[in-house]
Scaffold this motif. Structure first.
Motif: not given
Length: 274
Positions: A71-72, A119, A48-50, A116, A97, A149, A139
């Motif tokens: 990973c998102d 997770t 989860g990275t926003y 992409q 993305r 996770d 995430a």
């Protein structure tokens, strides 16, 4: 067809939209630098990275031979209705993305490895067991997803690697709290440090991680550092107070001499007036 209009390139990491505040920026930097100083090597993983605010910082700590994986879902479809509803409420309109990659490349020459997907796909072993020294989990806020996770992080982390779990205490994310404290009570996760937004822990030597944190004079820089006990084990609490303590002004030698020579009653009156 009109091309989408991209936001201006960020000039500083704090220009990247997101929820990654000063205390955690400083804690990430400190823990990662301490790992490097101690000779601990390994990959870095973010679930989860926003739009990349924390990823920009993490990418700056890569050393030769290390890999950074993000990973998102980004703008992909969610794997279930509950996750889709969560995304629609929080960030479906802004998360793409393309935006993440543009933000990241504003500070780094190369992208991390980007997966992409949900997770949960990382449970298939594509991140090597014991390969990571640092995992950031930010995430979903749903209990089932966060619990999964955490297990992905556990499998990916090296013996003394550090996991950071976001939103462990926010009123609107009780599922995260349930998964985090279950990991502590049932799955052997050892708390190291708590900030207002994030839980820092390890399945390795928590005491060594705490001592690494205590090697810095946080209070002298305007942070609040306290100690608590959970089930007999100490845990540190770190927060940003906002204003570093100011040194007391020093009186000049002449002023000190004058105060010393004046009658005590006059000196007391001057001090009360000040």
């Amino acid at each position: 067809m009109t091309a989408p209009v991209l936001a201006p390139a960020p000039r500083t990491p704090n220009d990247v939209p997101g929820w990654f505040w000063k205390v955690d920026q400083e804690a990430f930097d400190w823990f990662l630098d301490s790992q490097t100083a101690a000779g601990l090597t390994g990959d870095i993983l973010e679930l989860g990275t926003y739009l990349g605010r924390s990823a920009v910082l993490l990418g700056g700590h890569l050393r030769p031979g290390e890999k950074f994986t993000v990973c998102d879902l980004f703008d992909s479809s969610a794997p279930d209705e509950e996750n889709a509803a969560e995304m629609a409420m929080s960030y479906r309109k802004t998360l793409t993305r393309q935006a993440f990659e543009a933000n990241y490349l504003a500070f780094h020459e190369r992208l991390p490895e980007v997966i992409q997907a949900p997770t949960s796909v990382l449970a298939d072993g594509r991140v090597g067991a014991g390969s990571c020294r640092f995992v950031h989990v930010d995430a979903s806020h749903l209990y089932e997803h966060v619990a999964g996770d955490i297990q992905v992080a556990r499998a990916a982390l090296a013996e003394d690697g550090l996991v950071v779990l976001d939103d462990y205490r926010s009123p609107h994310t009780p599922g995260v709290a349930a998964a985090v404290w279950e990991a502590v009570a049932v799955h052997g996760l050892r708390p190291v440090c708590l900030t207002p937004e994030k839980f820092y822990g390890t399945w390795g030597d928590a005491e060594a991680a705490k001592q690494a944190l205590l090697a810095r004079d946080w209070r002298g820089e305007g942070f609040r550092l306290d100690e608590d006990v959970i089930a007999g084990a100490t845990v540190l609490r770190l927060a940003w107070d906002g204003v570093p303590p100011q040194p007391r002004p020093q009186r000049s030698a002449v002023r000190r001499l004058a105060l010393d020579l004046l009658p005590p009653a006059v000196t007391r009156a001057i001090r009360r007036a000040r």
